[in-house]
Design a protein around this motif. Structure first.
Motif, PDB file in Angstrom:
ATOM      1  N   ASP A 374       1.016  -1.291   0.094  1.00 51.90           N
ATOM      2  CA  ASP A 374       0.016  -0.105   0.036  1.00 51.90           C
ATOM      3  C   ASP A 374       1.088   1.287  -0.020  1.00 51.90           C
ATOM      4  O   ASP A 374       0.491   2.419  -0.837  1.00 51.90           O
ATOM      5  CB  ASP A 374      -0.886  -0.019   1.356  1.00 51.90           C
ATOM      6  CG  ASP A 374      -2.045  -0.910   1.216  1.00 51.90           C
ATOM      7  OD1 ASP A 374      -2.285  -1.512   0.073  1.00 51.90           O
ATOM      8  OD2 ASP A 374      -2.888  -1.326   2.071  1.00 51.90           O
ATOM      9  N   ARG A 375       1.943   1.219   0.570  1.00 52.87           N
ATOM     10  CA  ARG A 375       2.799   2.478   0.780  1.00 52.87           C
ATOM     11  C   ARG A 375       3.323   2.625  -0.572  1.00 52.87           C
ATOM     12  O   ARG A 375       3.801   3.857  -1.105  1.00 52.87           O
ATOM     13  CB  ARG A 375       4.169   2.270   1.934  1.00 52.87           C
ATOM     14  CG  ARG A 375       3.485   2.198   3.393  1.00 52.87           C
ATOM     15  CD  ARG A 375       4.029   2.012   4.518  1.00 52.87           C
ATOM     16  NE  ARG A 375       5.019   3.074   4.489  1.00 52.87           N
ATOM     17  CZ  ARG A 375       5.693   3.256   5.677  1.00 52.87           C
ATOM     18  NH1 ARG A 375       5.558   2.549   7.008  1.00 52.87           N
ATOM     19  NH2 ARG A 375       6.592   4.415   5.896  1.00 52.87           N
ATOM     20  N   TRP A 376       3.941   1.629  -1.230  1.00 49.21           N
ATOM     21  CA  TRP A 376       4.388   1.574  -2.633  1.00 49.21           C
ATOM     22  C   TRP A 376       3.427   2.322  -3.421  1.00 49.21           C
ATOM     23  O   TRP A 376       3.933   2.951  -4.324  1.00 49.21           O
ATOM     24  CB  TRP A 376       4.937   0.256  -3.229  1.00 49.21           C
ATOM     25  CG  TRP A 376       6.263  -0.007  -2.910  1.00 49.21           C
ATOM     26  CD1 TRP A 376       6.573  -0.918  -1.487  1.00 49.21           C
ATOM     27  CD2 TRP A 376       7.454   0.398  -3.072  1.00 49.21           C
ATOM     28  NE1 TRP A 376       7.996  -0.868  -1.535  1.00 49.21           N
ATOM     29  CE2 TRP A 376       8.535  -0.145  -2.577  1.00 49.21           C
ATOM     30  CE3 TRP A 376       7.817   1.445  -4.221  1.00 49.21           C
ATOM     31  CZ2 TRP A 376      10.073   0.233  -2.670  1.00 49.21           C
ATOM     32  CZ3 TRP A 376       9.080   1.784  -4.420  1.00 49.21           C
ATOM     33  CH2 TRP A 376      10.280   1.156  -3.702  1.00 49.21           C
ATOM     34  N   GLU A 377       2.197   1.626  -3.606  1.00 46.75           N
ATOM     35  CA  GLU A 377       1.235   2.460  -4.300  1.00 46.75           C
ATOM     36  C   GLU A 377       0.815   3.728  -3.925  1.00 46.75           C
ATOM     37  O   GLU A 377       0.751   4.600  -4.836  1.00 46.75           O
ATOM     38  CB  GLU A 377      -0.236   1.435  -4.232  1.00 46.75           C
ATOM     39  CG  GLU A 377      -0.094  -0.060  -4.473  1.00 46.75           C
ATOM     40  CD  GLU A 377      -0.335  -0.120  -5.920  1.00 46.75           C
ATOM     41  OE1 GLU A 377      -0.134   0.788  -6.761  1.00 46.75           O
ATOM     42  OE2 GLU A 377      -0.437  -1.220  -6.428  1.00 46.75           O
ATOM     43  N   ALA A 378       1.026   4.189  -2.780  1.00 44.63           N
ATOM     44  CA  ALA A 378       0.654   5.674  -2.365  1.00 44.63           C
ATOM     45  C   ALA A 378       1.924   6.432  -2.855  1.00 44.63           C
ATOM     46  O   ALA A 378       1.700   7.343  -3.367  1.00 44.63           O
ATOM     47  CB  ALA A 378       0.785   5.607  -0.714  1.00 44.63           C
ATOM     48  N   LEU A 379       3.138   5.947  -2.787  1.00 45.53           N
ATOM     49  CA  LEU A 379       4.527   6.681  -3.474  1.00 45.53           C
ATOM     50  C   LEU A 379       4.264   6.707  -4.924  1.00 45.53           C
ATOM     51  O   LEU A 379       4.244   7.830  -5.494  1.00 45.53           O
ATOM     52  CB  LEU A 379       5.630   5.670  -3.094  1.00 45.53           C
ATOM     53  CG  LEU A 379       7.036   6.167  -4.005  1.00 45.53           C
ATOM     54  CD1 LEU A 379       7.192   7.768  -3.639  1.00 45.53           C
ATOM     55  CD2 LEU A 379       8.119   5.212  -3.708  1.00 45.53           C
ATOM     56  N   PHE A 380       3.697   5.778  -5.851  1.00 46.95           N
ATOM     57  CA  PHE A 380       3.487   5.952  -7.058  1.00 46.95           C
ATOM     58  C   PHE A 380       2.319   6.911  -7.359  1.00 46.95           C
ATOM     59  O   PHE A 380       2.439   7.770  -8.373  1.00 46.95           O
ATOM     60  CB  PHE A 380       3.070   4.592  -7.788  1.00 46.95           C
ATOM     61  CG  PHE A 380       4.126   3.605  -7.576  1.00 46.95           C
ATOM     62  CD1 PHE A 380       5.480   3.817  -7.662  1.00 46.95           C
ATOM     63  CD2 PHE A 380       3.520   2.328  -7.466  1.00 46.95           C
ATOM     64  CE1 PHE A 380       6.302   2.729  -7.549  1.00 46.95           C
ATOM     65  CE2 PHE A 380       4.514   1.096  -7.403  1.00 46.95           C
ATOM     66  CZ  PHE A 380       5.740   1.365  -7.500  1.00 46.95           C
ATOM     67  N   GLU A 381       1.411   6.938  -6.719  1.00 46.09           N
ATOM     68  CA  GLU A 381       0.368   8.208  -7.021  1.00 46.09           C
ATOM     69  C   GLU A 381       0.966   9.212  -6.763  1.00 46.09           C
ATOM     70  O   GLU A 381       0.381  10.390  -7.416  1.00 46.09           O
ATOM     71  CB  GLU A 381      -0.766   7.677  -6.054  1.00 46.09           C
ATOM     72  CG  GLU A 381      -1.836   8.764  -5.988  1.00 46.09           C
ATOM     73  CD  GLU A 381      -3.198   8.445  -4.931  1.00 46.09           C
ATOM     74  OE1 GLU A 381      -4.224   8.989  -4.932  1.00 46.09           O
ATOM     75  OE2 GLU A 381      -3.103   7.261  -4.459  1.00 46.09           O
ATOM     76  N   GLN A 382       1.713   9.428  -5.553  1.00 47.21           N
ATOM     77  CA  GLN A 382       2.158  10.764  -5.153  1.00 47.21           C
ATOM     78  C   GLN A 382       3.089  11.339  -6.308  1.00 47.21           C
ATOM     79  O   GLN A 382       3.118  12.729  -6.687  1.00 47.21           O
ATOM     80  CB  GLN A 382       3.125  10.799  -3.886  1.00 47.21           C
ATOM     81  CG  GLN A 382       3.196  12.143  -3.161  1.00 47.21           C
ATOM     82  CD  GLN A 382       4.185  12.912  -3.720  1.00 47.21           C
ATOM     83  OE1 GLN A 382       5.167  12.464  -4.089  1.00 47.21           O
ATOM     84  NE2 GLN A 382       4.319  14.074  -3.391  1.00 47.21           N
ATOM     85  N   VAL A 383       3.910  10.514  -6.842  1.00 45.27           N
ATOM     86  CA  VAL A 383       4.788  10.791  -8.007  1.00 45.27           C
ATOM     87  C   VAL A 383       4.087  11.147  -9.165  1.00 45.27           C
ATOM     88  O   VAL A 383       4.545  12.275  -9.632  1.00 45.27           O
ATOM     89  CB  VAL A 383       5.760   9.665  -8.407  1.00 45.27           C
ATOM     90  CG1 VAL A 383       6.577   9.786  -9.506  1.00 45.27           C
ATOM     91  CG2 VAL A 383       6.829   9.389  -7.119  1.00 45.27           C
ATOM     92  N   THR A 384       2.861  10.858  -9.400  1.00 40.07           N
ATOM     93  CA  THR A 384       2.366  11.190 -10.792  1.00 40.07           C
ATOM     94  C   THR A 384       1.178  12.099 -10.505  1.00 40.07           C
ATOM     95  O   THR A 384       0.417  12.326 -11.416  1.00 40.07           O
ATOM     96  CB  THR A 384       1.671   9.648 -11.469  1.00 40.07           C
ATOM     97  OG1 THR A 384       0.741   9.098 -10.463  1.00 40.07           O
ATOM     98  CG2 THR A 384       2.622   8.689 -11.694  1.00 40.07           C
ATOM     99  N   ARG A 385       1.149  12.435  -9.191  1.00 38.51           N
ATOM    100  CA  ARG A 385      -0.044  13.555  -8.991  1.00 38.51           C
ATOM    101  C   ARG A 385       0.220  14.584  -9.788  1.00 38.51           C
ATOM    102  O   ARG A 385       1.370  15.294  -9.747  1.00 38.51           O
ATOM    103  CB  ARG A 385       0.027  13.591  -7.475  1.00 38.51           C
ATOM    104  CG  ARG A 385      -1.328  14.514  -7.032  1.00 38.51           C
ATOM    105  CD  ARG A 385      -1.273  14.804  -5.632  1.00 38.51           C
ATOM    106  NE  ARG A 385      -1.642  13.437  -5.143  1.00 38.51           N
ATOM    107  CZ  ARG A 385      -1.137  13.138  -3.614  1.00 38.51           C
ATOM    108  NH1 ARG A 385      -0.638  13.941  -2.886  1.00 38.51           N
ATOM    109  NH2 ARG A 385      -1.457  11.684  -3.121  1.00 38.51           N
TER     110      ARG A 385
END
Length: 385
Positions: A374-385
């Motif tokens: 979940d933390r990796w997914e949150a990182l990916f989302e933050q990078v592409t936001r």
């Protein structure tokens, strides 16, 4: 990157199939993200000398660039590497490239297509980086990446402060799985797990174990007669099981003989990953004597089985796994006498082992695979936001 969620994730390591913590984390996260529907690739720049299989049925694709172990590349070898990486990466969809070390960042960053956003990982502690070339390399190369990922919040803060990185993030290493059962903690067995190499300092662990059993150890202070007697009685029947292989095995065998515990130190060799659960269930204490660590998975794995750890206090990542006196015991780095005393206390008290073990299991719930993914997914989302 725009136009929807990026699906692909490429993990790149110097060698992806060596028996080691970086590799285990890479394959665990790769499998987890693939099971969540992502296109995942694991790239090893070199083939391991003795390839180790971490996942029985991988849902991701593995690639090896050089069919030889890690070595200095010739100009021809470097050009071949660039061609192979360019060919491979052109076939990968848009997403992220997770580069697992400073060496990998330096070798691959310039070759990445724009559709693969670069994320740098550092699997060591700030303390270790500061004492080696790693800190300069992280400072020089990681600041221009989308994110620089470290193992603990404290490590991320230290790198932000001292390496002047504007893009730090923290994600702990995930446990490979979450066991349903826990160890009984009645077996008279201390576990030492890892590569039998110098940095792991199994020689110090053997010395500490010998002292915990009431033996006098060459190069260490002599035990008082009453303390030696008490420890001999409490340590009766205890064994130290060393799980792993490496170049230090013969020297460690000789050291066990010098410490008069040859009959109690059992060299188990490499145990396949699917069978490690049985080892934790059969242990009562995990001991770690490394010179440096990032976030050692063996400590988290042991804790998930309710096995408490005793370790040298060498990193923020280790302190995030072991709360001293609450979920295990931390002692000053390289202090063999203190490590021996901590081991002796746990070997003498099943009640204390159970108290620390139960708290350790509860504490490492934060490192369950699904929570780390979940933390990796949150990182990916933050990078592409």
């Amino acid at each position: 990157m725009s136009g929807g969620r990026a699906e692909a994730v490429v993990f790149a390591c110097v060698d992806a199939d060596t028996l080691g913590g970086v590799q285990r984390v890479t394959h665990t996260v790769a499998q987890g993200l693939a099971e969540r529907g992502r296109e995942v690739h694991v790239i090893g720049l070199h083939r391991a000398r003795s390839p180790f299989r971490y996942v029985e049925r991988p849902r991701y694709t593995s690639h090896v660039i050089h069919r030889t172990p890690v070595s200095t590349l010739s100009p021809l070898g470097r050009r071949r590497e660039h061609r192979e990486l360019d060919r491979l990466l052109r076939e990968v969809g848009p997403g992220f490239a997770v580069l697992s070390s400073p060496s990998v960042v330096a070798r691959i960053r310039a070759l990445l297509p724009e559709r693969l956003l670069p994320i740098g990982q550092y699997h060591g502690s700030y303390e270790h980086a500061r004492g080696s070339w790693h800190l300069d390399s992280v400072r020089d190369h990681y600041g221009t990446l989308e994110k620089a990922v470290f193992l603990s919040e404290r490590d991320a803060w230290l790198f932000a402060e001292h390496a002047l990185l504007p893009n730090t993030w923290s994600i702990p290493n995930p446990l490979p799985a979450w066991p349903s059962g826990t160890a009984g903690l009645t077996a008279r067995r201390v576990l030492g797990i890892g590569r039998l190499e110098g940095v792991k300092r199994f020689d110090r662990l053997i010395s500490a174990f010998a002292q915990a059993c009431g033996r006098s150890v060459p190069g260490e202070p002599e035990l008082r007669a009453d303390l030696a007697k008490t420890r001999r009685e409490a340590g009766e029947g205890w064994e130290l099981h060393l799980i792993g292989e490496g170049t230090e095995r013969q020297r460690l065998t000789s050291h066990a003989a010098d410490c008069e515990v040859s009959d109690r130190v059992v060299f188990r060799g490499t145990v396949p990953a699917p069978l490690m659960g049985e080892e934790y269930l059969g242990g009562s204490v995990l001991a770690l004597a490394s010179e440096h660590e990032g976030l050692p998975l063996v400590v988290g794995e042991a804790a998930s089985y309710g096995v408490p750890s005793v370790a040298f206090d060498v990193s923020g990542g280790l302190r995030s796994l072991v709360l001293d006196g609450e979920t295990g015991v931390l002692v000053p780095p390289a202090d063999v006498t203190a490590l021996a005393a901590a081991l002796a206390e746990l070997m003498a008290s099943a009640e204390e082992r159970r108290r620390l073990g139960a708290a350790a299991r509860a504490h490492v719930e934060a490192f369950r695979p699904d929570r780390v993914l979940d933390r990796w997914e949150a990182l990916f989302e933050q990078v592409t936001r």
